[in-house]
Design a protein around this motif. Structure first.
Motif, PDB file in Angstrom:
ATOM      1  N   ALA A 129     -22.941 -30.352 -72.010  1.00 43.44           N
ATOM      2  CA  ALA A 129     -21.691 -29.783 -72.523  1.00 43.44           C
ATOM      3  C   ALA A 129     -21.568 -29.862 -74.042  1.00 43.44           C
ATOM      4  CB  ALA A 129     -20.505 -30.485 -71.866  1.00 43.44           C
ATOM      5  N   VAL A 130     -22.528 -30.493 -74.724  1.00 42.46           N
ATOM      6  CA  VAL A 130     -22.481 -30.548 -76.190  1.00 42.46           C
ATOM      7  C   VAL A 130     -22.610 -29.118 -76.698  1.00 42.46           C
ATOM      8  CG1 VAL A 130     -23.666 -31.368 -78.257  1.00 42.46           C
ATOM      9  CG2 VAL A 130     -23.373 -32.910 -76.296  1.00 42.46           C
ATOM     10  N   PRO A 131     -21.625 -28.627 -77.467  1.00 43.08           N
ATOM     11  CA  PRO A 131     -21.618 -27.203 -77.842  1.00 43.08           C
ATOM     12  C   PRO A 131     -22.769 -26.759 -78.750  1.00 43.08           C
ATOM     13  CG  PRO A 131     -19.491 -28.235 -78.322  1.00 43.08           C
ATOM     14  CD  PRO A 131     -20.424 -29.310 -77.888  1.00 43.08           C
ATOM     15  N   ASP A 132     -23.150 -27.562 -79.692  1.00 42.55           N
ATOM     16  CA  ASP A 132     -24.188 -27.182 -80.646  1.00 42.55           C
ATOM     17  C   ASP A 132     -25.567 -27.407 -80.023  1.00 42.55           C
ATOM     18  OD1 ASP A 132     -24.929 -26.622 -83.620  1.00 42.55           O
ATOM     19  OD2 ASP A 132     -26.065 -28.428 -83.077  1.00 42.55           O
ATOM     20  N   GLY A 170     -16.874 -45.035 -72.011  1.00 39.65           N
ATOM     21  CA  GLY A 170     -15.753 -44.274 -72.530  1.00 39.65           C
ATOM     22  C   GLY A 170     -16.081 -42.789 -72.408  1.00 39.65           C
ATOM     23  N   PRO A 171     -15.335 -41.964 -73.120  1.00 40.87           N
ATOM     24  CA  PRO A 171     -15.538 -40.523 -72.967  1.00 40.87           C
ATOM     25  C   PRO A 171     -16.720 -39.946 -73.737  1.00 40.87           C
ATOM     26  CG  PRO A 171     -13.747 -40.939 -74.489  1.00 40.87           C
ATOM     27  CD  PRO A 171     -14.163 -42.279 -73.950  1.00 40.87           C
ATOM     28  N   SER A 172     -17.326 -40.726 -74.684  1.00 47.07           N
ATOM     29  CA  SER A 172     -18.319 -40.070 -75.535  1.00 47.07           C
ATOM     30  C   SER A 172     -19.517 -40.909 -75.963  1.00 47.07           C
ATOM     31  CB  SER A 172     -17.632 -39.531 -76.792  1.00 47.07           C
ATOM     32  OG  SER A 172     -17.091 -40.595 -77.551  1.00 47.07           O
ATOM     33  N   GLU A 211     -18.015 -43.266 -64.704  1.00 43.14           N
ATOM     34  CA  GLU A 211     -18.856 -42.566 -63.732  1.00 43.14           C
ATOM     35  C   GLU A 211     -19.225 -41.159 -64.194  1.00 43.14           C
ATOM     36  OE1 GLU A 211     -20.268 -44.071 -61.157  1.00 43.14           O
ATOM     37  OE2 GLU A 211     -19.266 -45.860 -61.920  1.00 43.14           O
ATOM     38  N   ILE A 212     -18.888 -40.805 -65.430  1.00 43.41           N
ATOM     39  CA  ILE A 212     -19.264 -39.500 -65.975  1.00 43.41           C
ATOM     40  C   ILE A 212     -20.790 -39.415 -65.981  1.00 43.41           C
ATOM     41  CG2 ILE A 212     -19.211 -38.029 -68.032  1.00 43.41           C
ATOM     42  CD1 ILE A 212     -16.582 -39.501 -68.798  1.00 43.41           C
ATOM     43  N   GLN A 213     -21.323 -38.291 -65.587  1.00 40.83           N
ATOM     44  CA  GLN A 213     -22.770 -38.099 -65.555  1.00 40.83           C
ATOM     45  C   GLN A 213     -23.288 -37.794 -66.962  1.00 40.83           C
ATOM     46  OE1 GLN A 213     -24.748 -38.573 -62.702  1.00 40.83           O
ATOM     47  NE2 GLN A 213     -22.776 -39.445 -62.118  1.00 40.83           N
TER      48      GLN A 213
END
Length: 139
Positions: free
Chosen positions: A19-22, A48-50, A10-12
């Motif tokens: 949130a990707v730093p670069d 999954g997370p990524s 359910e992560i948006q």
């Protein structure tokens, strides 16, 4: 049997990309996400997370193990974008030769920056993967 870690969450997607730093990788992730959504006709979903995936399919190995995964997807990793669009078909060599700067792994296409590749050729690769998934796993 171990539980699969890569499953729909359910992560948006927008929050994950933001949130990707670069900044370049973040912009490239947004562009790939838009392209894959347009080509698949599916909304993006976190797996999954990524992994940002599009659609889903059920698979079954000869061993009897079953699971579910996105039909196509990508991940904006720290070092490069990873696109899950390859499957070792002989015809992929020719199109990859026209793509531009990249590297490959088993099932994966690695790109440091979208500016390093031909966008039309990348879209051709993605369209071909979608067609292969549609043939192998009809919706």
């Amino acid at each position: 049997m171990a539980e699969l870690k890569t499953r729909a969450t359910e992560i948006q997607v927008a929050d994950f990309i933001a949130a990707v730093p670069d900044a370049t990788r973040r912009a490239d992730a947004g562009a790939v996400c838009t392209m894959m959504a347009r080509l698949t006709g599916e909304p993006p979903k976190m797996w999954g997370p990524s992994i940002i995936g599009f659609g889903r399919y059920a698979y079954r190995y000869d061993s009897g193990r079953t699971g579910e995964m996105c039909r196509i997807g990508f991940s904006p990793r720290k070092a490069e974008l990873v696109l899950y669009v390859l499957d070792g078909n002989a015809d992929q060599g020719e199109v990859l030769g026209r793509l531009g700067r990249h590297r490959t792994g088993k099932g994966c296409l690695y790109i440091k920056r979208l500016a390093d590749v031909d966008a039309d050729v990348l879209e051709e690769i993605v369209r071909a993967k979608i067609a292969r998934m549609d043939a192998a796993y009809p919706a």
